[in-house]
Scaffold this active site. Structure first.
Site, mmCIF file in Angstrom:
data_model
loop_
_atom_site.group_PDB
_atom_site.id
_atom_site.type_symbol
_atom_site.label_atom_id
_atom_site.label_comp_id
_atom_site.label_asym_id
_atom_site.label_seq_id
_atom_site.Cartn_x
_atom_site.Cartn_y
_atom_site.Cartn_z
ATOM 1 N N PHE A 72 72.235 28.717 86.720
ATOM 2 C CA PHE A 72 70.769 28.376 86.014
ATOM 3 C C PHE A 72 70.701 27.252 85.330
ATOM 4 C CE2 PHE A 72 67.732 29.809 82.661
ATOM 5 C CZ PHE A 72 66.508 29.765 83.600
ATOM 6 N N ASN B 184 70.670 26.661 82.237
ATOM 7 C CA ASN B 184 71.145 26.530 80.885
ATOM 8 C C ASN B 184 72.610 26.884 80.902
ATOM 9 O OD1 ASN B 184 71.258 29.394 81.077
ATOM 10 N ND2 ASN B 184 69.615 29.676 79.640
ATOM 11 N N LYS B 185 73.297 27.111 82.156
ATOM 12 C CA LYS B 185 74.619 27.556 82.479
ATOM 13 C C LYS B 185 75.539 26.332 82.322
ATOM 14 C CE LYS B 185 73.930 31.826 82.618
ATOM 15 N NZ LYS B 185 72.706 32.284 83.316
ATOM 16 N N ASN B 186 77.088 26.322 82.260
ATOM 17 C CA ASN B 186 77.704 25.288 82.265
ATOM 18 C C ASN B 186 77.537 24.336 83.343
ATOM 19 O OD1 ASN B 186 78.509 27.076 80.072
ATOM 20 N ND2 ASN B 186 80.717 26.448 80.189
ATOM 21 N N MET B 187 77.302 24.669 84.362
ATOM 22 C CA MET B 187 76.988 23.857 85.493
ATOM 23 C C MET B 187 75.697 24.532 86.197
ATOM 24 S SD MET B 187 79.801 24.432 88.769
ATOM 25 C CE MET B 187 78.733 24.058 90.042
#
Ligand code: PLP
Length: 383
Positions: free
Chosen positions: A181, A183-186
């Site tokens: 998603f 806003n996730k780390n990738m």
């Protein structure tokens, strides 16, 4: 809002732009060679045998529950201090979610003792969530699962790139699910990945991801199949080549980005420990290597959270909290008996938790603004 320091920020560059253009010009837009390459790269990166790219992590978690055969009459033990999708994926199948408490104020992951206490004759699986990318106590949880013949699903939405004892989070249980998603780390904008070492589960997931069909449009395009049967009630949880192309570029950047997150968190911890008396800083212990997805803090009990967050907002600092406990949402209220006692730590932590800004390209000036604003707000919002 024009934040001076947003909660999170994406890192997309010419590499992703080029990759997307490449797909658009290739003339093949949905699950094909690029997705296959992305899946192979995730297998190599996490050290797992099978990976299935899907349109989001919630779909991956749902597929995990379906592949493990969960359904009405079954119970699945899960944390309440998580994003609601963890529990929803279980509920989609008709199985009942049984919430278990977290370990402590210092480690916000599901507690093995609480899991043990929640096991009944109906329990079929445990779904853990590696909060902020910090590892649940997987050796102990797997021991309990084995003793009671339970499956283990890892909601590793926060945890791509994280590990415990050198083994990737998401690869300890029967199935692991990552989120890409925004806003996730990738990120792939929307996207997710299911990983497993189990050939039987992989075969089920492969079919359920695409309408229960025995061959894909891609297979037929390549001439590998000319027809298909439908052998299960499947879904359309496919990803497309555009997202997979972004994901391949993001994966290359992930180790560097996670390392940068770690440095920023270390600096936060050092300065806040000396300047922000009473502020709780969970995850101080050594346990594996996190992905450092978010930076959670716990306010002292005399500090009003709404007021605290408002003061940071006035300074241009965006905050959030992770999470409103799932057992308190209306549709889960009937799942919970005696929450005051059984989920005491979850409620105790959730009411005081604040998430501070964290993203790899955050500047030292931005971080200093967050810190000075926190120190001020702790004084002004206290009673
Ligand atoms: C983001 C997230 C999900 C859902 O991921 P999507 O890709 O948005 O479906 C599930 N669980 C947790 C803990 C998350 O943070």
């Amino acid at each position: 809002m024009d934040w001076k320091v947003p909660l999170a920020d994406v890192q997309l560059g010419v590499e992703e732009e080029r990759a997307v253009l490449g797909v658009l010009r290739s003339g093949w837009l949905t699950m094909g060679a690029v997705t296959q390459a992305f899946e192979e790269e995730i297998c190599a990166f996490t050290g797992t045998k099978h990976a299935f790219a899907v349109n989001n992590a919630t779909a991956a978690l749902h597929l995990a529950c379906l592949a493990l055969g969960l359904g009405p009459g079954d119970e699945v033990i899960a944390p309440s201090l998580t994003f609601v999708a963890t529990a929803n994926a279980i509920k989609y199948t008709g199985a009942k979610v049984v919430f278990a408490d977290i370990e402590s104020e210092d480690w916000l992951c599901i507690c093995p003792e609480a899991i043990k206490a929640a096991i009944t004759e109906k329990t079929k699986a445990i779904m853990v969530m590696h909060y902020a990318g910090y590892a649940c106590d997987m050796p102990e949880i797997l021991r309990i699962a084995k003793e009671h013949n339970l499956s283990v699903i890892e909601d590793a939405a926060h945890a791509i790139g994280a590990s415990l004892d050198g083994k990737a989070l998401g690869t300890w249980g029967d199935i692991g699910c990552y989120s890409f998603f925004g806003n996730k780390n990738m990120t792939t904008a929307e996207g997710g990945m299911l990983v497993t070492d189990n050939d039987d589960l992989a075969a089920k997931v492969k079919i359920l991801r695409s309408h229960g069909m025995t061959s894909l449009t891609w297979d037929r395009h390549q001439g590998h199949a000319s027809s298909y049967d439908v052998v299960a009630l499947g879904y359309n949880y496919r990803i497309d080549e555009i997202r997979s192309a972004i994901g391949r570029e993001q994966l290359k950047k992930l180790p560097g980005a996670n390392a940068r997150r770690k440095e920023i968190i270390q600096r936060y911890r050092t300065i806040l420990a000396s300047k922000a008396a009473g502020l709780g800083l969970p995850f101080g212990a050594e346990r594996g290597e996190s992905s450092y997805h978010i930076f959670p803090v716990l306010l002292p009990e005399n500090v009003n959270r709404a007021k605290f967050r408002e003061i940071l907002k006035q300074d241009g600092v965006q905050t959030s909290f992770h999470y409103p406990p799932v057992h308190q949402f209306e549709i889960y209220r009937d799942s919970t008996v005696n929450a005051n006692e059984l989920l005491w730590m979850t409620e105790h932590v959730a009411s005081r938790q604040v998430t501070l800004p964290l993203f790899p390209q955050m500047s030292e000036d931005q971080q200093d603004l967050v810190i000075s604003s926190v120190v001020k707000a702790l004084e002004e919002a206290g009673s």
